[in-house]
Design a protein around this motif. Structure first.
Motif, short mmCIF file in Angstrom:
data_model
loop_
_atom_site.label_atom_id
_atom_site.label_comp_id
_atom_site.label_asym_id
_atom_site.label_seq_id
_atom_site.Cartn_x
_atom_site.Cartn_y
_atom_site.Cartn_z
N ALA A 1 12.86 22.36 8.14
CA ALA A 1 14.23 21.86 7.97
C ALA A 1 14.27 20.73 6.92
N VAL A 2 14.94 20.99 5.82
CA VAL A 2 15.04 20.00 4.75
C VAL A 2 15.72 18.72 5.23
N LEU A 3 16.74 18.85 6.07
CA LEU A 3 17.45 17.66 6.57
C LEU A 3 16.54 16.75 7.39
N ASP A 4 15.59 17.33 8.10
CA ASP A 4 14.66 16.51 8.87
C ASP A 4 13.69 15.76 7.96
N SER A 5 13.31 16.36 6.86
CA SER A 5 12.47 15.66 5.88
C SER A 5 13.25 14.49 5.27
N GLN A 6 14.53 14.71 5.03
CA GLN A 6 15.37 13.64 4.49
C GLN A 6 15.53 12.51 5.51
N LEU A 7 15.67 12.87 6.79
CA LEU A 7 15.78 11.86 7.85
C LEU A 7 14.50 11.03 7.92
N LEU A 8 13.36 11.68 7.86
CA LEU A 8 12.08 10.98 7.87
C LEU A 8 11.97 10.04 6.67
N GLU A 9 12.31 10.55 5.50
CA GLU A 9 12.24 9.76 4.28
C GLU A 9 13.15 8.53 4.34
N THR A 10 14.38 8.74 4.77
CA THR A 10 15.33 7.63 4.88
C THR A 10 14.87 6.59 5.89
N MET B 1 0.84 -1.17 0.00
CA MET B 1 0.00 0.00 0.00
C MET B 1 0.89 1.25 0.00
N LEU B 2 0.60 2.16 -0.88
CA LEU B 2 1.35 3.41 -0.97
C LEU B 2 0.76 4.40 0.02
N LEU B 3 1.57 4.81 1.00
CA LEU B 3 1.14 5.78 2.01
C LEU B 3 1.32 7.18 1.47
N LYS B 4 0.30 8.00 1.65
CA LYS B 4 0.41 9.42 1.29
C LYS B 4 0.66 10.17 2.59
N ILE B 5 1.86 10.74 2.70
CA ILE B 5 2.31 11.39 3.94
C ILE B 5 2.53 12.87 3.70
N LEU B 6 1.99 13.68 4.61
CA LEU B 6 2.28 15.11 4.60
C LEU B 6 3.26 15.37 5.73
N HIS B 7 4.39 16.01 5.41
CA HIS B 7 5.39 16.35 6.42
C HIS B 7 5.53 17.87 6.48
N PHE B 8 5.26 18.42 7.67
CA PHE B 8 5.32 19.86 7.88
C PHE B 8 6.54 20.17 8.74
N ASP C 1 12.63 1.09 6.62
CA ASP C 1 11.63 0.18 7.18
C ASP C 1 10.82 -0.51 6.09
N GLY C 2 11.09 -0.19 4.82
CA GLY C 2 10.43 -0.87 3.71
C GLY C 2 9.09 -0.27 3.30
N TYR C 3 8.78 0.92 3.74
CA TYR C 3 7.51 1.56 3.38
C TYR C 3 7.56 2.10 1.96
N GLU C 4 6.43 1.99 1.27
CA GLU C 4 6.24 2.66 -0.01
C GLU C 4 5.38 3.87 0.29
N PHE C 5 5.85 5.05 -0.09
CA PHE C 5 5.11 6.25 0.27
C PHE C 5 5.35 7.37 -0.72
N LEU C 6 4.39 8.28 -0.71
CA LEU C 6 4.50 9.53 -1.46
C LEU C 6 4.57 10.62 -0.40
#
Length: 182
Positions: free
Chosen positions: A11-20, A1-8, A25-30
């Motif tokens: 800090a760009v580095l924190d978005s990268q940390l979340l994404e990584t 299942m593709l998760l649609k995630i909004l990240h507010f 963990d093997g999640y598929e997400f947008l």
């Protein structure tokens, strides 16, 4: 299942940390990232998301306001704070206000588990949004119980009925068997 995630988060580095972290963990997400309050509000009005994740310390809006906006525009969608905030009293208040979890950035590997737990809690509240709408607009009492006879959700009529008949509040987690006539 593709998760649609909004990240507010600003800090760009924190978005990268979340994404990584979620990729590991093997999640598929947008992932949709926003950095200001105006864009946050407009994206919530324009798109549907499966989960909303926000920093508590934002330069443009308070964490409490971000939570309130999300719960107003997307009720039922899990909301998590991904932050370095460690004030226990504040965290307790955020959870009481409707946040599903607070994940410390230093413990980012817990993010996937927090999302799964939030989804599990959401699925225990009501079987579906359409059933929620029916139960909330009905003049009949609805009480949803799990296999162990524990109350998982109820509507306003059930709450009023419990007060009238049993002289006590209905509470999630209580056994339905606690509400019987002697």
């Amino acid at each position: 299942m593709l998760l649609k995630i909004l990240h507010f988060d600003s800090a760009v580095l924190d978005s990268q940390l979340l994404e990584t972290s979620l990729q590991n963990d093997g999640y598929e997400f947008l992932l949709t990232c926003v950095a200001n309050a105006e864009r946050y509000s407009s994206v919530l009005k324009e798109q549907a998301f499966d989960v909303i994740i926000a920093e508590y310390h934002l330069p443009c809006i308070s964490g409490e306001s971000a939570l309130e906006i999300a719960k107003g525009l997307m009720p039922g969608v899990p909301f998590l704070f991904f932050t370095n905030e460690t004030d226990k009293a504040l965290i307790r208040e955020l959870l009481k206000s409707g946040a599903d979890d607070v994940v410390f950035k230093t413990h980012h590997t817990r993010l996937g588990l927090a999302i799964e737990a939030a989804f599990q809690r959401q699925s225990l509240q009501f079987p579906s949004e359409s059933l929620r709408a029916v139960s909330e607009s009905s003049y009949q009492a609805f009480v949803y119980i799990d296999k162990g006879f524990r109350i998982r959700a109820f509507n306003k009529v059930a709450e009023e009925f419990a007060q009238l008949i049993f002289h006590r509040d209905v509470q999630i987690g209580n056994s339905i068997l606690d509400y019987t006539l002697d």
